[in-house]
Write a protein that holds these residues in place. Structure first.
Motif, PDB file in Angstrom:
ATOM      1  N   ALA A   1      27.550  49.407  45.119  1.00 35.46           N
ATOM      2  CA  ALA A   1      28.091  49.217  43.777  1.00 35.46           C
ATOM      3  C   ALA A   1      29.533  48.726  43.789  1.00 35.46           C
ATOM      4  CB  ALA A   1      27.989  50.515  42.979  1.00 35.46           C
ATOM      5  N   VAL A   2      30.324  49.229  44.704  1.00 35.53           N
ATOM      6  CA  VAL A   2      31.732  48.824  44.778  1.00 35.53           C
ATOM      7  C   VAL A   2      31.842  47.348  45.138  1.00 35.53           C
ATOM      8  CG1 VAL A   2      33.905  49.197  46.020  1.00 35.53           C
ATOM      9  CG2 VAL A   2      32.498  51.149  45.359  1.00 35.53           C
ATOM     10  N   VAL A   3      31.055  46.922  46.106  1.00 42.71           N
ATOM     11  CA  VAL A   3      31.075  45.525  46.552  1.00 42.71           C
ATOM     12  C   VAL A   3      30.547  44.616  45.445  1.00 42.71           C
ATOM     13  CG1 VAL A   3      30.085  43.895  48.217  1.00 42.71           C
ATOM     14  CG2 VAL A   3      30.890  46.136  48.982  1.00 42.71           C
ATOM     15  N   ARG A   4      29.442  45.010  44.808  1.00 44.68           N
ATOM     16  CA  ARG A   4      28.873  44.194  43.723  1.00 44.68           C
ATOM     17  C   ARG A   4      29.861  44.040  42.579  1.00 44.68           C
ATOM     18  NH1 ARG A   4      24.490  47.699  44.473  1.00 44.68           N
ATOM     19  NH2 ARG A   4      24.727  48.511  42.359  1.00 44.68           N
ATOM     20  N   HIS A   5      30.559  45.115  42.241  1.00 40.63           N
ATOM     21  CA  HIS A   5      31.528  45.054  41.153  1.00 40.63           C
ATOM     22  C   HIS A   5      32.694  44.126  41.518  1.00 40.63           C
ATOM     23  CE1 HIS A   5      33.404  46.327  37.483  1.00 40.63           C
ATOM     24  NE2 HIS A   5      34.503  46.664  38.135  1.00 40.63           N
ATOM     25  N   ARG A   6      33.149  44.191  42.754  1.00 43.32           N
ATOM     26  CA  ARG A   6      34.238  43.313  43.200  1.00 43.32           C
ATOM     27  C   ARG A   6      33.807  41.848  43.134  1.00 43.32           C
ATOM     28  NH1 ARG A   6      35.506  45.301  48.232  1.00 43.32           N
ATOM     29  NH2 ARG A   6      33.937  43.967  49.153  1.00 43.32           N
TER      30      ARG A   6
ATOM     31  N   SER B   1      31.475  40.601  41.205  1.00 47.22           N
ATOM     32  CA  SER B   1      31.349  40.262  39.782  1.00 47.22           C
ATOM     33  C   SER B   1      32.707  39.951  39.164  1.00 47.22           C
ATOM     34  CB  SER B   1      30.691  41.405  39.010  1.00 47.22           C
ATOM     35  OG  SER B   1      29.375  41.586  39.435  1.00 47.22           O
ATOM     36  N   ARG B   2      33.710  40.756  39.469  1.00 45.03           N
ATOM     37  CA  ARG B   2      35.059  40.522  38.929  1.00 45.03           C
ATOM     38  C   ARG B   2      35.594  39.173  39.388  1.00 45.03           C
ATOM     39  NH1 ARG B   2      36.392  45.647  40.850  1.00 45.03           N
ATOM     40  NH2 ARG B   2      37.751  44.636  42.336  1.00 45.03           N
ATOM     41  N   ARG B   3      35.422  38.881  40.665  1.00 47.35           N
ATOM     42  CA  ARG B   3      35.907  37.607  41.198  1.00 47.35           C
ATOM     43  C   ARG B   3      35.180  36.427  40.541  1.00 47.35           C
ATOM     44  NH1 ARG B   3      36.379  39.099  47.638  1.00 47.35           N
ATOM     45  NH2 ARG B   3      38.322  40.283  47.437  1.00 47.35           N
ATOM     46  N   LEU B   4      33.874  36.566  40.379  1.00 47.62           N
ATOM     47  CA  LEU B   4      33.106  35.487  39.762  1.00 47.62           C
ATOM     48  C   LEU B   4      33.485  35.291  38.297  1.00 47.62           C
ATOM     49  CD1 LEU B   4      29.577  35.979  41.335  1.00 47.62           C
ATOM     50  CD2 LEU B   4      31.148  34.071  41.682  1.00 47.62           C
ATOM     51  N   ARG B   5      33.698  36.376  37.569  1.00 49.43           N
ATOM     52  CA  ARG B   5      34.115  36.249  36.163  1.00 49.43           C
ATOM     53  C   ARG B   5      35.435  35.498  36.073  1.00 49.43           C
ATOM     54  NH1 ARG B   5      31.961  41.491  35.506  1.00 49.43           N
ATOM     55  NH2 ARG B   5      34.021  42.404  35.804  1.00 49.43           N
ATOM     56  N   HIS B   6      36.347  35.777  36.977  1.00 49.76           N
ATOM     57  CA  HIS B   6      37.628  35.082  36.997  1.00 49.76           C
ATOM     58  C   HIS B   6      37.433  33.591  37.281  1.00 49.76           C
ATOM     59  CE1 HIS B   6      41.933  34.621  37.406  1.00 49.76           C
ATOM     60  NE2 HIS B   6      41.727  33.982  38.537  1.00 49.76           N
ATOM     61  N   VAL B   7      36.558  33.264  38.219  1.00 42.67           N
ATOM     62  CA  VAL B   7      36.268  31.871  38.544  1.00 42.67           C
ATOM     63  C   VAL B   7      35.648  31.175  37.331  1.00 42.67           C
ATOM     64  CG1 VAL B   7      34.734  30.389  39.915  1.00 42.67           C
ATOM     65  CG2 VAL B   7      36.050  32.198  41.033  1.00 42.67           C
ATOM     66  N   LEU B   8      34.704  31.835  36.673  1.00 43.71           N
ATOM     67  CA  LEU B   8      34.018  31.240  35.527  1.00 43.71           C
ATOM     68  C   LEU B   8      34.959  31.032  34.352  1.00 43.71           C
ATOM     69  CD1 LEU B   8      30.660  33.201  35.677  1.00 43.71           C
ATOM     70  CD2 LEU B   8      31.149  30.904  36.534  1.00 43.71           C
ATOM     71  N   LEU B   9      35.866  31.958  34.151  1.00 43.82           N
ATOM     72  CA  LEU B   9      36.829  31.832  33.062  1.00 43.82           C
ATOM     73  C   LEU B   9      37.664  30.565  33.232  1.00 43.82           C
ATOM     74  CD1 LEU B   9      37.829  33.190  30.509  1.00 43.82           C
ATOM     75  CD2 LEU B   9      39.460  34.462  31.889  1.00 43.82           C
ATOM     76  N   GLY B  10      37.967  30.209  34.451  1.00 43.34           N
ATOM     77  CA  GLY B  10      38.716  28.989  34.713  1.00 43.34           C
ATOM     78  C   GLY B  10      37.909  27.730  34.456  1.00 43.34           C
ATOM     79  N   GLY B  11      36.577  27.839  34.436  1.00 43.70           N
ATOM     80  CA  GLY B  11      35.730  26.671  34.211  1.00 43.70           C
ATOM     81  C   GLY B  11      35.297  26.469  32.777  1.00 43.70           C
ATOM     82  N   VAL B  12      35.688  27.354  31.888  1.00 43.84           N
ATOM     83  CA  VAL B  12      35.250  27.290  30.489  1.00 43.84           C
ATOM     84  C   VAL B  12      35.639  25.965  29.843  1.00 43.84           C
ATOM     85  CG1 VAL B  12      35.689  28.273  28.204  1.00 43.84           C
ATOM     86  CG2 VAL B  12      35.105  29.769  30.098  1.00 43.84           C
ATOM     87  N   ASP B  13      36.860  25.518  30.039  1.00 43.07           N
ATOM     88  CA  ASP B  13      37.347  24.302  29.388  1.00 43.07           C
ATOM     89  C   ASP B  13      36.815  23.024  30.030  1.00 43.07           C
ATOM     90  OD1 ASP B  13      38.824  25.905  27.692  1.00 43.07           O
ATOM     91  OD2 ASP B  13      40.628  25.796  28.923  1.00 43.07           O
ATOM     92  N   LYS B  14      36.275  23.136  31.229  1.00 45.70           N
ATOM     93  CA  LYS B  14      35.841  21.952  31.955  1.00 45.70           C
ATOM     94  C   LYS B  14      34.374  21.601  31.726  1.00 45.70           C
ATOM     95  CE  LYS B  14      39.113  23.192  35.534  1.00 45.70           C
ATOM     96  NZ  LYS B  14      39.240  23.832  36.820  1.00 45.70           N
ATOM     97  N   LEU B  15      33.617  22.507  31.103  1.00 46.22           N
ATOM     98  CA  LEU B  15      32.179  22.323  30.952  1.00 46.22           C
ATOM     99  C   LEU B  15      31.798  22.085  29.494  1.00 46.22           C
ATOM    100  CD1 LEU B  15      31.173  25.180  33.367  1.00 46.22           C
ATOM    101  CD2 LEU B  15      30.878  22.752  33.782  1.00 46.22           C
ATOM    102  N   ALA B  16      30.686  21.404  29.292  1.00 49.68           N
ATOM    103  CA  ALA B  16      30.204  21.100  27.945  1.00 49.68           C
ATOM    104  C   ALA B  16      29.805  22.370  27.198  1.00 49.68           C
ATOM    105  CB  ALA B  16      29.010  20.152  28.038  1.00 49.68           C
TER     106      ALA B  16
END
Length: 122
Positions: free
Chosen positions: A58-63, A65-80
């Motif tokens: 659970a600790v690894v999965r949560h880490r 997930s947090r990293r991926l959410r941060h990556v995805l947040l940076g891609g919001v403006d770049k995608l349709a």
């Protein structure tokens, strides 16, 4: 944290996106992309994460997930706005840095978008 307008929330949306046959993978991720037809309801691209127990405890999965959410947040403006994207983490994602996850996401998303464009033109 991703704003509500950028989250996939229903299992039907996850299922539709993952069965759209426009996916691409990398060492750490698989990215599934589909285009919505109801863009009037869209506030922007919507993202969903799948981080299974194969990735780690659970600790690894949560880490991851947090990293991926941060990556995805940076891609919001770049995608349709009409895109739904599901990112499925693979076991090597547990050991990957945020920079590696970002690079893998960008490469896999670009490949999936190319497949999506090819499907639309056919």
């Amino acid at each position: 944290m991703l704003p509500e307008a950028h989250k996939l929330t229903s299992s039907a949306d996850f299922r539709r996106t993952m069965s759209a046959r426009t996916r691409s993978g990398s060492r750490t991720l698989v990215v599934h992309i589909s285009a919505r037809t109801d863009i009037a309801l869209a506030g922007g691209p919507r993202f969903g994460l799948v981080v299974s127990k194969a990735v780690g405890n659970a600790v690894v999965r949560h880490r991851v997930s947090r990293r991926l959410r941060h990556v995805l947040l940076g891609g919001v403006d770049k995608l349709a706005r009409e895109l739904d994207i599901v990112v499925r983490a693979l076991p090597p994602a547990a050991e990957a840095t945020s920079a590696e996850l970002k690079k893998d996401f960008e490469q896999a998303a670009a490949a999936s978008l190319k497949k999506l464009a090819k499907q639309k033109s056919s």
